[in-house]
Design a protein around this motif. Sequence first.
Motif, short mmCIF file in Angstrom:
data_model
loop_
_atom_site.label_atom_id
_atom_site.label_comp_id
_atom_site.label_asym_id
_atom_site.label_seq_id
_atom_site.Cartn_x
_atom_site.Cartn_y
_atom_site.Cartn_z
N ASP A 55 0.83 -1.21 0.00
CA ASP A 55 0.00 0.00 0.00
C ASP A 55 0.87 1.25 0.00
O ASP A 55 1.86 1.32 0.72
CB ASP A 55 -0.91 0.03 1.23
CG ASP A 55 -1.95 -1.08 1.20
OD1 ASP A 55 -2.19 -1.64 0.11
OD2 ASP A 55 -2.52 -1.39 2.26
N ARG A 57 0.03 5.55 -0.05
CA ARG A 57 -0.61 6.44 0.94
C ARG A 57 -1.99 5.93 1.35
O ARG A 57 -2.51 6.30 2.40
CB ARG A 57 -0.69 7.87 0.42
CG ARG A 57 -1.58 8.05 -0.80
CD ARG A 57 -1.36 9.41 -1.45
NE ARG A 57 -1.77 10.50 -0.59
CZ ARG A 57 -2.97 11.09 -0.68
NH1 ARG A 57 -3.86 10.69 -1.58
NH2 ARG A 57 -3.28 12.09 0.11
N ASN A 58 -2.60 5.06 0.53
CA ASN A 58 -3.92 4.53 0.85
C ASN A 58 -3.80 3.26 1.70
O ASN A 58 -4.04 2.15 1.22
CB ASN A 58 -4.71 4.23 -0.42
CG ASN A 58 -5.07 5.47 -1.19
OD1 ASN A 58 -4.99 6.59 -0.68
ND2 ASN A 58 -5.44 5.30 -2.45
N LYS A 59 -3.39 3.43 2.94
CA LYS A 59 -3.25 2.28 3.82
C LYS A 59 -4.60 1.58 3.99
O LYS A 59 -5.63 2.23 4.17
CB LYS A 59 -2.72 2.71 5.20
CG LYS A 59 -1.44 3.54 5.15
CD LYS A 59 -0.31 2.82 4.49
CE LYS A 59 0.97 3.66 4.52
NZ LYS A 59 2.05 3.07 3.70
N GLU A 61 -5.67 -0.50 1.56
CA GLU A 61 -6.13 -0.78 0.20
C GLU A 61 -6.07 -2.27 -0.13
O GLU A 61 -7.01 -2.83 -0.71
CB GLU A 61 -5.26 0.02 -0.77
CG GLU A 61 -5.70 -0.03 -2.21
CD GLU A 61 -4.80 0.84 -3.08
OE1 GLU A 61 -5.14 2.03 -3.27
OE2 GLU A 61 -3.76 0.33 -3.54
N ASN A 171 1.93 0.79 10.46
CA ASN A 171 0.55 1.09 10.08
C ASN A 171 -0.33 -0.15 10.14
O ASN A 171 0.09 -1.24 9.73
CB ASN A 171 0.52 1.65 8.65
CG ASN A 171 1.23 2.99 8.55
OD1 ASN A 171 0.83 3.97 9.15
ND2 ASN A 171 2.32 3.02 7.79
N GLY A 175 -5.69 0.02 7.65
CA GLY A 175 -5.63 1.46 7.44
C GLY A 175 -6.28 2.23 8.58
O GLY A 175 -6.67 1.67 9.61
N LYS A 176 -6.39 3.54 8.37
CA LYS A 176 -7.09 4.41 9.31
C LYS A 176 -8.22 5.11 8.57
O LYS A 176 -8.35 4.99 7.35
CB LYS A 176 -6.12 5.41 9.94
CG LYS A 176 -5.07 4.77 10.83
CD LYS A 176 -4.22 5.83 11.52
CE LYS A 176 -3.17 5.19 12.42
NZ LYS A 176 -2.35 6.20 13.12
N LYS A 178 -8.84 8.16 7.63
CA LYS A 178 -8.48 9.08 6.55
C LYS A 178 -8.02 8.32 5.31
O LYS A 178 -8.42 8.66 4.18
CB LYS A 178 -7.39 10.04 7.01
CG LYS A 178 -7.05 11.14 6.01
CD LYS A 178 -5.93 12.04 6.52
CE LYS A 178 -6.39 12.83 7.73
NZ LYS A 178 -5.35 13.81 8.16
N SER A 179 -7.19 7.30 5.48
CA SER A 179 -6.66 6.57 4.32
C SER A 179 -7.74 5.71 3.65
O SER A 179 -7.78 5.60 2.43
CB SER A 179 -5.46 5.71 4.72
OG SER A 179 -5.84 4.69 5.62
N ARG A 182 -9.99 7.51 1.18
CA ARG A 182 -9.39 7.89 -0.10
C ARG A 182 -9.49 6.81 -1.17
O ARG A 182 -9.32 7.08 -2.35
CB ARG A 182 -7.91 8.25 0.10
CG ARG A 182 -7.66 9.58 0.76
CD ARG A 182 -6.21 10.01 0.53
NE ARG A 182 -5.28 9.09 1.15
CZ ARG A 182 -4.69 9.31 2.33
NH1 ARG A 182 -4.95 10.42 3.00
NH2 ARG A 182 -3.85 8.43 2.83
#
Length: 450
Positions: A55, A57-59, A61, A171, A175-176, A178-179, A182
């Motif tokens: 992944d 920036r889109n943790k 995904e 991470n 994900g979190k 915010k991610s 996205r």
Amino acid sequence: MKTLYIFLIFLLSINTHGLEAKKYQWGNIEATWIEDNKLPLYNIVIYFADGALSDGRNKGETKLMFDLLQTGTNRFSLKEIADNLEFYGTQSSARVVHEYSTYHISGMSKDVIPSVKKICHLFKDATFPKKELKKAKNNIVNSKKSVINSHGQLANIAFREINLSGTPFKNPVSGKIKSVKRVRSRDLRKKLDYFNTKVKKKIYISGPKNVLNIRSVLENDCGWSVDASFERKVSYKKPASKGKVHFVTVPKANQAQVLAGKFLRNGEFESFEDLQVASHFLGGGFTSVLMSELRSKRGLTYSANAYAGRQKDYGRSVISTFTKNETLVELLGVIDDVLKEYSSKEVSNERLNKVIESLKGKYIFQFEDPSQFINELLFFDHIGLDYSRLYKFTENIEDFNAKDLKDTISKIFTTEEIDYVILGDRSLIPGLKKAGYKDLIVHNYTKFIK
């Protein structure tokens, strides 16, 4: 007791010889098969040599991609896919960790061909409809927000991020908030294409011999490239550092969650046998040291667990427990005393032998289920260990002595390097500082989910 012991040895003998792993090479895919004719059932696990570390920036995904494979394709809707899999009694699920991913399929062996054809169709043609993706993302966001209602789970999330800080594994694979927000459908299609065409795969199977007929389906129907060879390799540096005490604030908590442990670097996690004996001794059951000291003798908690294990490139040791707000300082002191005591003194042979015999009995029973066994084989292949270490575990721990136990505890629970994470109400902070925890690092819980 003697009869039970003889039965366990007999059971182990049956399993380690009856569940023999046979290897095949199907094109560029290695297949491992364990023949199991007890029931007309099959279990298939597809191993992908990459995971959440793919992944950007889109943790989250990669996990979303695998979880949403069944939501729609160019030909079938989510309902049609679900109805078809249900008709054949097919169960499927995905698991994503940082270093690798797996997809598990099971059902009746007579239906293995149509079931695997349908799964291959998903891998080849999944479209990740926007409507279903939006629904899934909303569920994830709501779940992460509601974790405030499960303080034990929230403490584990915070501890992992703090303990793995400075490594690629920091991470969460999910994900979190915010991610996750996205991620778009085209991101998931691109991710699926990457796993289909670039990432190396292995197949693990248990069931009757006819299940091996899936080879042609996997080679022709899944859309997997014959040139896929990428394996995730990790490079990082996390030097030893002084352990710190972290406090994660949650409002109106009537008890404190406590986790303590250490990130294990190269040279500290390779002997999984030693890790299991040491963690079982500290917190592997009602008679373990931590349960005795924290619950039986002092009534500070209802449960206390210890775990030490490894992945391919790192390991972790973790102690987890909880206590009433008013007994938090006492509980922290007892944990510290226990670790210092057993890092410096050797226990009696009688006490150690009881731990080893208990662990042997616990370990043997995991061989009863071939589906669990193939997952063990998969993991051993992933971390590069010979299967003999799995088959001979009970034999290998026979020579584990009191000095080994002391040395292992001092290595994996080094008191100067342990991170403590306490989750509770902010009102506990002054008492902790007064008790000597003056360098307490304070976090708001939202940091670990948003």
